[in-house]
Design a protein around this motif. Sequence first.
Motif, PDB file in Angstrom:
ATOM      1  N   VAL A 240       0.752  -1.120   0.122  1.00 26.63           N
ATOM      2  CA  VAL A 240      -0.036   0.083   0.082  1.00 26.63           C
ATOM      3  C   VAL A 240       0.719   1.283  -0.041  1.00 26.63           C
ATOM      4  CG1 VAL A 240      -1.737   1.243   1.390  1.00 26.63           C
ATOM      5  CG2 VAL A 240      -1.929  -1.185   1.229  1.00 26.63           C
ATOM      6  N   ASP A 241       0.614   2.249  -0.967  1.00 27.64           N
ATOM      7  CA  ASP A 241       1.386   3.428  -0.883  1.00 27.64           C
ATOM      8  C   ASP A 241       1.237   4.263   0.077  1.00 27.64           C
ATOM      9  OD1 ASP A 241       1.618   6.411  -1.893  1.00 27.64           O
ATOM     10  OD2 ASP A 241       2.791   5.098  -3.284  1.00 27.64           O
ATOM     11  N   ALA A 242       2.521   4.726   0.632  1.00 25.84           N
ATOM     12  CA  ALA A 242       2.500   5.606   1.927  1.00 25.84           C
ATOM     13  C   ALA A 242       1.631   6.767   1.531  1.00 25.84           C
ATOM     14  CB  ALA A 242       4.087   6.066   2.093  1.00 25.84           C
ATOM     15  N   SER A 243       1.173   7.355   0.599  1.00 31.81           N
ATOM     16  CA  SER A 243       0.184   8.490   0.634  1.00 31.81           C
ATOM     17  C   SER A 243      -1.325   8.162   0.637  1.00 31.81           C
ATOM     18  CB  SER A 243       0.259   9.040  -0.907  1.00 31.81           C
ATOM     19  OG  SER A 243      -0.058   8.101  -1.883  1.00 31.81           O
ATOM     20  N   VAL A 244      -1.529   6.864   1.005  1.00 31.75           N
ATOM     21  CA  VAL A 244      -2.995   6.277   1.412  1.00 31.75           C
ATOM     22  C   VAL A 244      -3.184   6.649   2.675  1.00 31.75           C
ATOM     23  CG1 VAL A 244      -4.535   4.592   1.489  1.00 31.75           C
ATOM     24  CG2 VAL A 244      -2.766   4.555  -0.489  1.00 31.75           C
ATOM     25  N   PRO A 245      -4.356   7.607   2.939  1.00 33.83           N
ATOM     26  CA  PRO A 245      -4.677   7.874   4.413  1.00 33.83           C
ATOM     27  C   PRO A 245      -5.195   6.855   5.411  1.00 33.83           C
ATOM     28  CG  PRO A 245      -6.325   8.775   2.892  1.00 33.83           C
ATOM     29  CD  PRO A 245      -4.975   8.082   1.983  1.00 33.83           C
ATOM     30  N   LEU A 246      -5.390   6.807   6.598  1.00 29.15           N
ATOM     31  CA  LEU A 246      -5.813   6.065   7.448  1.00 29.15           C
ATOM     32  C   LEU A 246      -7.120   6.580   7.671  1.00 29.15           C
ATOM     33  CD1 LEU A 246      -6.088   3.611   9.447  1.00 29.15           C
ATOM     34  CD2 LEU A 246      -5.102   5.215  11.117  1.00 29.15           C
ATOM     35  N   VAL A 247      -8.145   5.833   7.336  1.00 26.79           N
ATOM     36  CA  VAL A 247      -9.625   6.447   7.546  1.00 26.79           C
ATOM     37  C   VAL A 247     -10.362   5.366   8.573  1.00 26.79           C
ATOM     38  CG1 VAL A 247     -11.856   7.013   6.428  1.00 26.79           C
ATOM     39  CG2 VAL A 247      -9.648   7.059   5.251  1.00 26.79           C
ATOM     40  N   LEU A 248     -10.721   5.942   9.669  1.00 29.10           N
ATOM     41  CA  LEU A 248     -11.176   5.240  10.649  1.00 29.10           C
ATOM     42  C   LEU A 248     -12.818   5.632  10.707  1.00 29.10           C
ATOM     43  CD1 LEU A 248      -8.496   5.276  13.532  1.00 29.10           C
ATOM     44  CD2 LEU A 248      -8.834   3.529  11.840  1.00 29.10           C
ATOM     45  N   ASP A 249     -13.608   4.534  11.185  1.00 31.59           N
ATOM     46  CA  ASP A 249     -15.181   4.698  11.360  1.00 31.59           C
ATOM     47  C   ASP A 249     -15.420   5.108  12.502  1.00 31.59           C
ATOM     48  OD1 ASP A 249     -15.790   3.274   8.665  1.00 31.59           O
ATOM     49  OD2 ASP A 249     -15.056   1.434   9.829  1.00 31.59           O
ATOM     50  N   GLY A 250     -16.453   6.156  12.658  1.00 28.47           N
ATOM     51  CA  GLY A 250     -16.948   6.603  13.937  1.00 28.47           C
ATOM     52  C   GLY A 250     -18.514   6.646  13.984  1.00 28.47           C
ATOM     53  N   ASP A 251     -19.062   6.850  15.069  1.00 24.63           N
ATOM     54  CA  ASP A 251     -20.404   7.467  15.075  1.00 24.63           C
ATOM     55  C   ASP A 251     -20.775   8.185  16.316  1.00 24.63           C
ATOM     56  OD1 ASP A 251     -23.305   7.445  14.738  1.00 24.63           O
ATOM     57  OD2 ASP A 251     -23.347   5.100  14.382  1.00 24.63           O
ATOM     58  N   GLY A 252     -20.938   9.229  15.863  1.00 28.97           N
ATOM     59  CA  GLY A 252     -21.472  10.111  17.083  1.00 28.97           C
ATOM     60  C   GLY A 252     -20.466  10.349  18.206  1.00 28.97           C
ATOM     61  N   LEU A 253     -19.203  10.348  17.914  1.00 30.21           N
ATOM     62  CA  LEU A 253     -18.057  10.490  18.615  1.00 30.21           C
ATOM     63  C   LEU A 253     -17.554  11.699  18.962  1.00 30.21           C
ATOM     64  CD1 LEU A 253     -15.863   7.252  17.482  1.00 30.21           C
ATOM     65  CD2 LEU A 253     -17.465   7.254  19.674  1.00 30.21           C
ATOM     66  N   GLU A 254     -17.072  12.108  20.147  1.00 32.80           N
ATOM     67  CA  GLU A 254     -16.351  13.400  20.718  1.00 32.80           C
ATOM     68  C   GLU A 254     -14.863  13.383  20.639  1.00 32.80           C
ATOM     69  OE1 GLU A 254     -15.868  16.482  24.323  1.00 32.80           O
ATOM     70  OE2 GLU A 254     -17.888  15.239  23.791  1.00 32.80           O
ATOM     71  N   LEU A 255     -14.064  13.631  19.873  1.00 34.04           N
ATOM     72  CA  LEU A 255     -12.559  13.493  19.694  1.00 34.04           C
ATOM     73  C   LEU A 255     -12.249  14.677  20.878  1.00 34.04           C
ATOM     74  CD1 LEU A 255     -10.061  12.121  18.829  1.00 34.04           C
ATOM     75  CD2 LEU A 255      -9.890  13.967  17.226  1.00 34.04           C
ATOM     76  N   ILE A 256     -11.205  13.999  21.806  1.00 31.77           N
ATOM     77  CA  ILE A 256     -10.671  14.940  22.931  1.00 31.77           C
ATOM     78  C   ILE A 256      -9.258  14.952  22.473  1.00 31.77           C
ATOM     79  CG2 ILE A 256     -10.053  14.981  25.423  1.00 31.77           C
ATOM     80  CD1 ILE A 256     -12.398  13.497  26.013  1.00 31.77           C
ATOM     81  N   SER A 257      -8.555  13.912  22.118  1.00 38.04           N
ATOM     82  CA  SER A 257      -6.969  14.122  21.931  1.00 38.04           C
ATOM     83  C   SER A 257      -6.657  12.895  20.910  1.00 38.04           C
ATOM     84  CB  SER A 257      -6.075  14.085  23.211  1.00 38.04           C
ATOM     85  OG  SER A 257      -6.191  12.729  23.682  1.00 38.04           O
ATOM     86  N   LEU A 258      -5.628  13.061  20.374  1.00 41.38           N
ATOM     87  CA  LEU A 258      -5.096  12.242  19.323  1.00 41.38           C
ATOM     88  C   LEU A 258      -3.536  12.220  19.302  1.00 41.38           C
ATOM     89  CD1 LEU A 258      -5.952  10.337  16.988  1.00 41.38           C
ATOM     90  CD2 LEU A 258      -5.866  12.606  15.257  1.00 41.38           C
ATOM     91  N   GLN A 259      -2.895  11.133  19.269  1.00 38.37           N
ATOM     92  CA  GLN A 259      -1.391  11.041  19.363  1.00 38.37           C
ATOM     93  C   GLN A 259      -0.880  10.110  18.676  1.00 38.37           C
ATOM     94  OE1 GLN A 259      -0.305  10.330  23.537  1.00 38.37           O
ATOM     95  NE2 GLN A 259      -0.626  12.438  24.140  1.00 38.37           N
ATOM     96  N   ILE A 260       0.294  10.207  17.896  1.00 40.47           N
ATOM     97  CA  ILE A 260       0.949   9.018  16.943  1.00 40.47           C
ATOM     98  C   ILE A 260       2.139   8.786  17.886  1.00 40.47           C
ATOM     99  CG2 ILE A 260       2.312   8.603  15.130  1.00 40.47           C
ATOM    100  CD1 ILE A 260      -0.154   9.416  13.464  1.00 40.47           C
ATOM    101  N   ASP A 261       2.563   7.773  18.224  1.00 37.69           N
ATOM    102  CA  ASP A 261       3.746   7.346  19.117  1.00 37.69           C
ATOM    103  C   ASP A 261       4.077   8.300  20.298  1.00 37.69           C
ATOM    104  OD1 ASP A 261       4.215   5.126  17.522  1.00 37.69           O
ATOM    105  OD2 ASP A 261       5.238   6.090  16.082  1.00 37.69           O
ATOM    106  N   GLY A 262       3.059   8.570  21.071  1.00 40.08           N
ATOM    107  CA  GLY A 262       3.159   9.471  22.182  1.00 40.08           C
ATOM    108  C   GLY A 262       3.165  10.862  21.971  1.00 40.08           C
ATOM    109  N   GLU A 263       3.256  11.420  20.819  1.00 41.91           N
ATOM    110  CA  GLU A 263       3.172  12.704  20.081  1.00 41.91           C
ATOM    111  C   GLU A 263       1.650  13.251  19.544  1.00 41.91           C
ATOM    112  OE1 GLU A 263       5.706  14.905  20.645  1.00 41.91           O
ATOM    113  OE2 GLU A 263       7.161  13.074  21.725  1.00 41.91           O
TER     114      GLU A 263
END
Length: 874
Positions: free
Chosen positions: A49-72
């Motif tokens: 899979v090409d590195a430019s392909v985004p990661l798309v995750l499913d949600g339903d009615g969620l409130e996002l508080i924070s987001l980290q990759i490898d602790g950052e």
Amino acid sequence: MRTDSGQIVRLEDYAPSDYLIPRTGLTFRLGNERTIVVAELTIERRDGVDASVPLVLDGDGLELISLQIDGEELARSAYEASSQRLVIHEPPTRFTLTIETAIAPATNETLMGLYRSSGVYCTQCEAEGFRRITYFLDRPDILSVYTVRIEALKAQAPVLLSNGDPVERGDLDGARHFAVWHDPFPKPSYLFALVAGDLARVSDSFVTMSGRTIDLGIYVEHGKEKRAAYAMDALKRSMRWDEEVFGREYDLGIFNIVAVSDFNFGAMENKGLNIFNDKYILADRETATDFDFANIEAIVAHEYFHNWTGNRITCRDWFQLCLKEGLTVFRDHEFSADERERTVRRIADVKGLKAQQFPEDQGPLAHPVRPRRYREINNFYTATVYQKGGEIVRMLRTLIGPVQFRAAMDLYFERHDGQAVTIEDFLRVFEDAAQIDLSQFSLWYHQAGTPHVAVKTSYDARRRSFSVELEQSMPPTPSEQRKRLLHIPLAFGLVGADGKDANFTSVDGGTVSDGVIHLKRRRQVFRFNGVNQKPVLSINRGFSAPITITSNANAEDRQFLAQHDSDGFGRWQALNDSLLSGLIAAARGKKAPVTAVTTLLGNIAADESLQPAYRALMLSLPTDADIARELGDKVNPDAVFAAREDLLAAIANENAATFATLYQAVEGGTRFRPDAASAGKRALRNVLLDYLSKHENSPQRAATHLSAATNLTDRFAALSVLVHRFGDTDEARDALANYERQFGNDPLAMDKWFQVQATAPGFATIETVRTLMRHPHFAITNPNRVRALVFTFASANQTAFHAASGDGYRLLAETVLEVDPRNPQLAAKLATNFRSWRSVDAKRQALARKALMDIASRNGLSPDLRDIVERTLT
């Protein structure tokens, strides 16, 4: 891919996910109004899979508080987030994604995802509920190893459960505590489960065939522990049966079941933590009928059997749903047949199939066992997927025999353990194990509709040959006008005058093996040579194929088989066909002779060589819905009801003396036992009660039966007779009032009180149902109560639901619209009761269509409900 936006999902568009999630860590900080979920996901980009392909995750009615990759913390420009999905642009090849979200379980009335009801936190993630908990690749082919930490107030939720085995538990500051669970077996997100609350545990243990001791627990509301005893016994019997019959041993150290009162389904097979609607766990003689006990046994087994057929081996995508459900239905049917009387169990299963799946196949909601497209996957948890799917597995066993079937299943477990697979993978195992070509047989999975086989027989005395001409056909169904020919296995016997199967020396015209005719072409003539006397054909024994049959057999042939067929199912089918023939004629205004069949039923009732449960089934007339299904179109429900009542009266009047003697002789029993033999005696006695009450035209016998009842089976049978036959009498009114006083505080027992009133025949029941919807014990938010009253009214009361005024249709439409904003799945299920609207007469059709259009015109319908309504109207 989202399926709740109205878009159509197609099987041919399936593609593997660009990313995998091999490990999932979840932390839940449970709160009354707000729950925090922290997900730590190990994510890998799939090779190629090409590195430019985004990661798309499913949600339903969620409130996002924070987001980290490898602790950052992730820069805001690196992702897009909404309540419905999370997109991360150009993620690394392998990384840990930490997502913190907030959800509100207490206000989640859909009962999907994580919700809090009756003081208990509970999850339901199949099919797409996990995305209501956290952002995820919420699809069956993403298998992950889960570790789950749950934190909660200790007083509020002393019990903290999840999948797998317990790892750690302890206390926290602020009167809180925690528990950690780890499931070492990779599973899809739909099998995730969490339960937290104040529940009592019923404990037991089971020693596996390899000598491992498994800790068993059933969690119920406090004070209801004794009512879980039968479910625990059923669980242990299921575990032993799966070892002995399929060689499957349980794989964790603990197996838990939780019973909850607010649940959209019957039960859910989450790995190591099955969650049940409490009606399928709780039982004692005062609050559960014999039917309930049998259901508990079957459903406990079904969910446990999923451990291997659904969990260890799961489905690649939702188009393969029948792979886990149909196979597991077959397994639970076989378990029940072994635990109870096999013929009786088979007849009950077939009656259910004909009542639920055949109408589905014949109406606008028809679809293949493996659909090719769907708009809302929740609407495909159907009788076709489950029951017809189970029948296909049964046909596979018929084709290759039980020994090779077991070998094929062993190969299936060996080859695909830990995988998400397809129908093609499943069939290939059978082809490899049995060295058989299943390409034609596989069409059973791909075509909608119930096949029909026309049968003609003739006997040539000079040649001593008996010919059986078979012709298969299938009517068009939505999206399928042309049908391909199926491989239909038909178990059969040639019954001679002595009641024994006649011998034959050879067969011309096609394949016949081990008592099975293999119909593969549109028309085939099988000539059986060396048949010395004209026999009567007994065909589709044991219901070897889920088909309809018409035959040139006459009434005498059917009655002969009903008395003499060596196949118990064949006897029942022949009698049922005889009864239906007379009922259909009467419903169409034609007089049909009934003396022979009424006499036959009297003889069957008195035949002590037959088990009581079998005699009860033989004496039970086809239901109004059965008759309407056979009539096909222009059905007048009032004429159907009258025809059935007339036949019941004729049978009762001719056999009154026999039935009265037998009623007194059959043991009522003061000591209740839930075993099959005892249940059979109660079933026979209660069938006779209905006949005798009809003959005597008096409520007295039912009132006496009720006062002497020591269990709910007998009590409910008497109550049904009083309410349905003598509803305007003091005896009926007193019986209902006394029942409510006795069981008003028991929700499951009160469901029966609502059911019996919802099924009382006649127009007046419509107003009764409306009144009961305002009753203090009725709750529109409780799926069990809505099903008990409104779904039962629409599905099991032909005269009221199909009232000529259209009021029954309007009542259902109004309820569907009221339920939909809260619980779309329940609303959609209620609406399926309109599926046969085109089968009634023209006036009723117009009224039913108007009710459907009233629903369709409402703004803001859920995708679940709109999908059902639009397909029903098509």
